[in-house]
Design a protein around this motif. Structure first.
Motif, PDB file in Angstrom:
ATOM      1  N   CYS A  92       0.852  -1.195   0.000  1.00  0.00           N
ATOM      2  CA  CYS A  92       0.000   0.000   0.000  1.00  0.00           C
ATOM      3  C   CYS A  92       0.882   1.238   0.000  1.00  0.00           C
ATOM      4  O   CYS A  92       1.764   1.382   0.862  1.00  0.00           O
ATOM      5  N   TYR A  93       0.627   2.133  -0.945  1.00  0.00           N
ATOM      6  CA  TYR A  93       1.367   3.396  -0.998  1.00  0.00           C
ATOM      7  C   TYR A  93       0.421   4.466  -1.512  1.00  0.00           C
ATOM      8  O   TYR A  93      -0.068   4.392  -2.646  1.00  0.00           O
ATOM      9  N   TRP A  94       0.173   5.481  -0.641  1.00  0.00           N
ATOM     10  CA  TRP A  94      -0.838   6.487  -0.917  1.00  0.00           C
ATOM     11  C   TRP A  94      -2.181   5.807  -1.204  1.00  0.00           C
ATOM     12  O   TRP A  94      -2.612   4.963  -0.459  1.00  0.00           O
ATOM     13  N   ASN A  95      -2.837   6.138  -2.323  1.00  0.00           N
ATOM     14  CA  ASN A  95      -4.139   5.543  -2.630  1.00  0.00           C
ATOM     15  C   ASN A  95      -4.028   4.394  -3.627  1.00  0.00           C
ATOM     16  O   ASN A  95      -5.022   4.020  -4.259  1.00  0.00           O
ATOM     17  N   LYS A  96      -2.839   3.816  -3.759  1.00  0.00           N
ATOM     18  CA  LYS A  96      -2.622   2.733  -4.710  1.00  0.00           C
ATOM     19  C   LYS A  96      -2.117   1.486  -4.001  1.00  0.00           C
ATOM     20  O   LYS A  96      -1.627   1.537  -2.879  1.00  0.00           O
ATOM     21  N   VAL A 102       7.856  -4.461  -9.790  1.00  0.00           N
ATOM     22  CA  VAL A 102       6.434  -4.134  -9.725  1.00  0.00           C
ATOM     23  C   VAL A 102       5.769  -4.669 -10.989  1.00  0.00           C
ATOM     24  O   VAL A 102       6.059  -4.222 -12.101  1.00  0.00           O
ATOM     25  N   GLU A 103       4.892  -5.646 -10.822  1.00  0.00           N
ATOM     26  CA  GLU A 103       4.214  -6.248 -11.969  1.00  0.00           C
ATOM     27  C   GLU A 103       2.933  -5.520 -12.347  1.00  0.00           C
ATOM     28  O   GLU A 103       2.572  -5.460 -13.525  1.00  0.00           O
ATOM     29  N   ARG A 104       2.248  -4.964 -11.365  1.00  0.00           N
ATOM     30  CA  ARG A 104       0.967  -4.310 -11.660  1.00  0.00           C
ATOM     31  C   ARG A 104       0.639  -3.374 -10.502  1.00  0.00           C
ATOM     32  O   ARG A 104       1.114  -3.552  -9.385  1.00  0.00           O
ATOM     33  N   SER A 105      -0.185  -2.381 -10.780  1.00  0.00           N
ATOM     34  CA  SER A 105      -0.660  -1.470  -9.749  1.00  0.00           C
ATOM     35  C   SER A 105      -2.056  -1.009 -10.113  1.00  0.00           C
ATOM     36  O   SER A 105      -2.426  -0.963 -11.295  1.00  0.00           O
ATOM     37  N   PHE A 106      -2.837  -0.643  -9.108  1.00  0.00           N
ATOM     38  CA  PHE A 106      -4.190  -0.154  -9.338  1.00  0.00           C
ATOM     39  C   PHE A 106      -4.551   0.815  -8.223  1.00  0.00           C
ATOM     40  O   PHE A 106      -3.940   0.825  -7.146  1.00  0.00           O
ATOM     41  N   THR A 107      -5.543   1.632  -8.492  1.00  0.00           N
ATOM     42  CA  THR A 107      -5.989   2.669  -7.562  1.00  0.00           C
ATOM     43  C   THR A 107      -7.140   2.142  -6.714  1.00  0.00           C
ATOM     44  O   THR A 107      -8.103   1.585  -7.252  1.00  0.00           O
ATOM     45  N   VAL A 108      -7.043   2.331  -5.413  1.00  0.00           N
ATOM     46  CA  VAL A 108      -8.092   1.873  -4.502  1.00  0.00           C
ATOM     47  C   VAL A 108      -9.165   2.938  -4.348  1.00  0.00           C
ATOM     48  O   VAL A 108     -10.357   2.654  -4.385  1.00  0.00           O
ATOM     49  N   SER A 109      -8.758   4.198  -4.171  1.00  0.00           N
ATOM     50  CA  SER A 109      -9.705   5.299  -3.972  1.00  0.00           C
ATOM     51  C   SER A 109      -9.450   6.370  -5.018  1.00  0.00           C
ATOM     52  O   SER A 109      -8.316   6.579  -5.465  1.00  0.00           O
ATOM     53  N   GLU A 110     -10.521   7.059  -5.394  1.00  0.00           N
ATOM     54  CA  GLU A 110     -10.394   8.128  -6.378  1.00  0.00           C
ATOM     55  C   GLU A 110      -9.720   9.360  -5.798  1.00  0.00           C
ATOM     56  O   GLU A 110      -9.173  10.173  -6.537  1.00  0.00           O
ATOM     57  N   ARG A 111      -9.766   9.502  -4.490  1.00  0.00           N
ATOM     58  CA  ARG A 111      -9.127  10.656  -3.851  1.00  0.00           C
ATOM     59  C   ARG A 111      -7.630  10.404  -3.742  1.00  0.00           C
ATOM     60  O   ARG A 111      -7.170   9.445  -3.115  1.00  0.00           O
ATOM     61  N   SER A 112      -6.841  11.290  -4.352  1.00  0.00           N
ATOM     62  CA  SER A 112      -5.396  11.082  -4.395  1.00  0.00           C
ATOM     63  C   SER A 112      -4.748  11.239  -3.023  1.00  0.00           C
ATOM     64  O   SER A 112      -3.670  10.697  -2.781  1.00  0.00           O
ATOM     65  N   GLN A 155      -5.899  10.068  -0.261  1.00  0.00           N
ATOM     66  CA  GLN A 155      -6.210   8.941   0.601  1.00  0.00           C
ATOM     67  C   GLN A 155      -4.980   8.050   0.787  1.00  0.00           C
ATOM     68  O   GLN A 155      -4.074   8.024  -0.041  1.00  0.00           O
ATOM     69  N   GLN A 156      -4.976   7.296   1.887  1.00  0.00           N
ATOM     70  CA  GLN A 156      -3.876   6.382   2.198  1.00  0.00           C
ATOM     71  C   GLN A 156      -4.450   5.014   2.540  1.00  0.00           C
ATOM     72  O   GLN A 156      -5.240   4.886   3.473  1.00  0.00           O
ATOM     73  N   VAL A 157      -4.061   4.011   1.783  1.00  0.00           N
ATOM     74  CA  VAL A 157      -4.503   2.642   2.056  1.00  0.00           C
ATOM     75  C   VAL A 157      -3.723   2.128   3.256  1.00  0.00           C
ATOM     76  O   VAL A 157      -2.483   2.093   3.230  1.00  0.00           O
TER      77      VAL A 157
END
Length: 925
Positions: free
Chosen positions: A707-711, A722-732, A734-736
């Motif tokens: 988890c890093y920032w909202n990704k 790093v094979e893949r990454s995706f966004t968890v929240s639309e708010r930049s 945010q922190q997972v």
């Protein structure tokens, strides 16, 4: 008809579409035929021009619409192409701006560090110069003191030489006097014997007898004259002793004593003193012990001389004594003989003078001892100053070496300053605005981007501060914070009894979807509900210390018979570790303190790997990684390393331990030859400005979710990529913060967000999203939201349930639709969610599983059974069905028992199944 005709005339320039006109004309012709047949031809005669115009207008509008559609398609394609080019250019520009910002910050930090080093160097130079001046002054003072001591030593040597010469002269005179006295005694003794035997002869020949008497008297007079001469010579030279005393400062206090002494004993005492001083100074140079022996020998010789002198005087007195009566003696002796006898009486006077000289000699001897003590003190002082001088010389040499070394470093720093100045001039030549002052410079895009990022961070902090201010205002409006919370807990109690009713199951509410069923009806009982077995107050050394994180160490890691739990507590500056057995209440296995450098942030249990033993890893805020034994010797730190950044998470995966650092990087630790290679770790950077700590990681099947920032970054542990990454929240912003795996899915939660999100483990595709706001409001009411903002502070999957801890201390569990641990998707329904009536007063810090706990209390026959326990930790304890009535009248400054750190422990009704989520350490909130 005028309007129709004018409209028809204006439409002559439109282009017609024959197909449409013919098609529409055919349709209208059939309709007009039916009208003509019904009403006649006159009815439709005026409609024909209008219909033709309408058909022509429709054809022209359709043609124009087609052209406009084609033009719109072309413009859309051009717009997409331009937008793509703009995005590419924007990305490149952002990267260049970020790179420029990094270089600018790097140069600024280097300049600041260089200025700090320059100031430090100048300060050290000033200190060294000051110290060198002080040492030079000390050296000059020592040189002057040495010169004074040398002069004093020379004067003492000169005095010593004088004393030696005087001593020799006195010895020679003493020997001459002793030889003459011995001759005189023999002569007197022989004469006395002859006088006794030849009395008759003396009567007949008085002239012959007068000659020896006259000879003896002459010898006595000669001896007395010699003694008198010696005394006169001694009395005529008093300046010699005064010169010695005046030249020696240590003997100044003896001057008055010497001046008051009698002139008769001065010469004798001085000769004895000179002889003793000569012997003592000569023997002091060889050995102090020999000095004492010589003094004893000398004292013995002096005593013998005194005894011999006394014996000689006694013998002389006895020889001169006559045993006859005075009348017979005087009647037989002549007048000349009597006169000779009267002259011989002066020998007793000389004996009295000798005794007086001896008494004065004792006084001078005492004075000599005092002088000898002062002389020895002077010699020891000279030796002390000599050793001190050698030490100062060595220190001066070391200072000179330090100065030379610092001069070399100064030259290196000057060269580095010159190099940095050249680089600065080069940068200023490339950027003309860089040389301008800050007030006159224009803001660049990179600076604007940095300002925007800082603005977003400040905005997030502003929201938090506003919420804190709102809570503070609510607290100020009440009599006290404790009373305000008590009122809120009363409102929560009323809401719970009114909404959830009196039905409960092992300390849990009924599923929230069936709470509207009346009490007379029996609701369906949920399955596999955890059973509350213990409410445990964590016994800490400091009652005010707070829980940070915890980890369960199962038997397969520790090698012991039962599972234990390591809980980390402490204030903001240090941490303590408390090891407990969760199956036995009030049992502490061990308790120790970590090094008081910085607090611990995370903890992780690492199973045996290769030749390594099962261990417990602890990460600290100052970048320390501590490896402790998980067995009985838990206090012993096996290995440790200090990293450049703080350690915020620790995760084990396939024989490696991954540490999440504060600068957005991951450190991979491997093992070899039975030990962990802590000094040679591999680093993978994830951070892009602004940097953020890596607080949460999840490992499963060789893949690592970070988890890093909202990704979320999906990283291959084997190839460090790093094979893949995706966004968890639309708010930049945010922190997972939380990840837990179940089946083929992963549940995630963000900071300050009540929303739970489910993602596919393989692809990262979003599967489900649920909001806890409605569930919390329904179960606990709006008063619960006044305690603190609704947020998720703990998340875990244990025994087929999703466990959720909130920021106000409430704990919910939601059953998951798991048919297989490996391939099923863990969907959940909030209608089946249950509230635990037992919670914490503040945020839930962790929810962990403790497998392999041995307990004998639950079995009928008392045999030990193995079960799986679930533990939650937080500050304080509260029963939402009872409230906070127990703290009435308590002082605000005193920490109540219900406000200290507690653990709530449940027993799982299902057998333990290993879950990857259990390897995730509880991050520090």
């Amino acid at each position: 008809m005028d309007y129709g005709e004018s409209a028809l005339c204006g439409s002559g320039e439109l282009e017609l579409d024959p197909d449409i006109v013919s098609e529409e004309a055919g349709k209208l012709y059939s309709e007009l035929q039916s009208v003509v047949e019904t009403h006649g031809a006159d009815v439709v005669e005026s409609l024909l021009p209008i219909l033709v115009w309408v058909l022509e207008g429709l054809a022209s509008c359709r043609a124009q619409l087609r052209e406009r559609e084609e033009e719109a398609e072309r413009e859309k394609a051009e717009r997409e192409e331009l937008l793509q080019r703009y995005q590419t250019e924007k990305t490149l520009r952002r990267e260049s701006q970020e790179r420029y910002l990094e270089l600018d910050d790097q140069f600024e930090q280097e300049r600041r560090a260089m200025r700090a080093r320059e100031k430090e160097r100048e300060r050290r130079e000033r200190e060294l110069e000051k110290k060198a001046r002080e040492q030079a002054d000390q050296l000059m003072a020592l040189e002057e003191q040495k010169a004074n001591l040398t002069r004093e030593l020379n004067s003492i040597k000169h005095t010593h030489n004088k004393l030696v010469l005087t001593h020799r002269d006195l010895l020679e005179k003493k020997k001459e006097w002793e030889s003459e006295a011995f001759t005189f005694r023999n002569h007197v003794h022989s004469k006395h014997s002859e006088a006794e035997t030849d009395t008759s002869t003396e009567e007949h020949d008085p002239k012959a007898d007068g000659a020896p008497d006259s000879t003896a008297s002459e010898m006595i007079e000669t001896n007395n004259s010699k003694v008198t001469d010696a005394e006169v010579n001694h009395n005529n030279d008093p300046s010699f002793i005064s010169g010695i005393i005046s030249s020696t400062p240590e003997l100044a206090h003896l001057k008055g004593f010497i001046e008051t002494s009698s002139p008769v004993c001065s010469k004798t005492a001085t000769s004895e003193f000179n002889s003793s001083l000569f012997d003592e100074m000569k023997q002091a140079q060889e050995d102090k012990r020999e000095v004492d022996e010589d003094r004893k020998v000398k004292d013995g010789e002096t005593t013998k001389e005194e005894e011999e002198t006394d014996n000689d005087s006694d013998c002389l007195e006895w020889e001169l004594r006559n045993t006859d009566s005075v009348f017979s003696e005087l009647s037989e002796l002549s007048r000349e003989y009597v006169e000779n006898v009267d002259q011989g009486a002066s020998v007793r006077d000389s004996t009295d003078q000798f005794e007086q000289i001896l008494s004065q000699y004792e006084e001078l001897k005492h004075t000599h001892e005092m002088v000898d003590t002062a002389r020895k003190a002077l010699i020891s002082r000279v030796e002390e100053l000599t050793s001190e001088r050698s030490g100062l010389n060595m220190e001066l040499d070391s200072c000179r070496e330090t100065i030379s070394r610092l001069e070399g470093k100064t030259k290196e720093m000057e060269d580095e300053i010159k190099r940095l100045r050249k680089e600065l001039e080069t940068i200023q030549s490339e950027d003309p605005d860089a040389s301008l002052p800050t007030s006159l410079r224009r803001f660049s895009r990179s600076e604007m981007a940095r300002v925007v990022m800082e603005k977003n961070q400040y905005k997030e902090r502003l929201f938090e501060l506003q919420e804190a201010v709102r809570r503070a205002q609510l607290q100020r409006s009440s009599p006290s914070p404790r009373l305000r919370k008590r009122e809120l807990y009363r409102e929560i109690r009323s809401h719970v009894w009114g909404t959830l009713g009196k039905n409960q199951l092992h300390g849990w509410s009924m599923p929230l979807g069936v709470t509207n069923i009346k009490d007379s009806e029996l609701p369906p009982e949920p399955k596999d509900v955890p059973v509350l077995i213990q409410l445990r107050l964590l016994d800490q050394r400091d009652a005010t210390a707070k829980l940070t994180c915890a980890v369960a160490v199962p038997p397969e890691i520790s090698g012991e018979q039962t599972c234990c739990v390591w809980a980390v507590t402490g204030p903001a500056s240090s941490s303590d570790v408390t090891v407990i057995d969760p199956a036995r209440s009030n049992t502490i296995l061990d308790q120790f303190s970590l090094p008081p450098t910085s607090p611990a942030l995370c903890i992780c249990a690492v199973p045996p790997t290769g030749d390594t033993a099962g261990t417990v890893w602890i990460g600290t805020q100052d970048g320390g990684v501590l490896i402790h034994s998980s067995s009985s010797s838990r206090r012993r730190c096996l290995q440790s390393v200090s990293l450049s950044e703080g350690v915020h998470s620790l995760t084990y995966s396939q024989g490696e331990v991954i540490a999440g650092l504060a600068n957005g990087t991951l450190a991979f630790f491997t093992y070899s030859s039975g030990i962990w290679n802590l000094q040679s770790q591999e680093v993978l950077s994830l951070g892009t400005p602004p940097l953020q700590p890596v607080r949460c990681c999840l490992a499963k099947e060789g893949c690592l979710w970070v988890c890093y920032w909202n990704k979320v970054y999906m990283i291959s542990v084997k190839i460090r990529k790093v094979e893949r990454s995706f966004t968890v929240s639309e708010r930049s912003e945010q922190q997972v913060r939380f990840l837990c795996a179940a089946g083929s899915g992963v549940w995630a939660a963000c900071r300050l967000d009540p929303i739970l999100r489910l993602f596919d483990w393989t692809t990262g595709r979003p599967l489900q999203e649920v909001d806890l706001s409605s569930v919390v409001t329904k179960a606990l009411g709006s008063a619960f939201l006044s305690l603190s903002p609704l947020q998720i502070t703990a998340l875990s999957v244990v025994s087929g349930r999703l466990w959720v801890g909130t920021g106000s201390g409430a704990i919910f569990s939601v059953p998951l639709s798991l048919t297989s641990e490996s391939c099923s998707i863990p969907y959940c329904s909030l209608a089946s969610a249950q509230l635990c009536y037992h919670g914490h007063r503040q945020a839930v810090k962790f929810i962990i599983s403790a497998p392999g706990c041995r307990s004998s209390s639950n079995s009928p026959d008392g045999a030990a059974t193995t079960s799986q326990l679930i533990l939650s930790g937080g500050e304080g304890y509260i029963n939402f069905r009872i409230g906070d009535d127990g703290s009435d009248g308590a002082s605000e400054s005193v920490l109540q028992r219900s406000e200290r750190s507690h653990m709530i422990i449940w027993q799982s009704p299902t057998p333990y199944v290993q879950s990857p989520a259990l390897s995730v350490p509880s991050p520090a909130l």
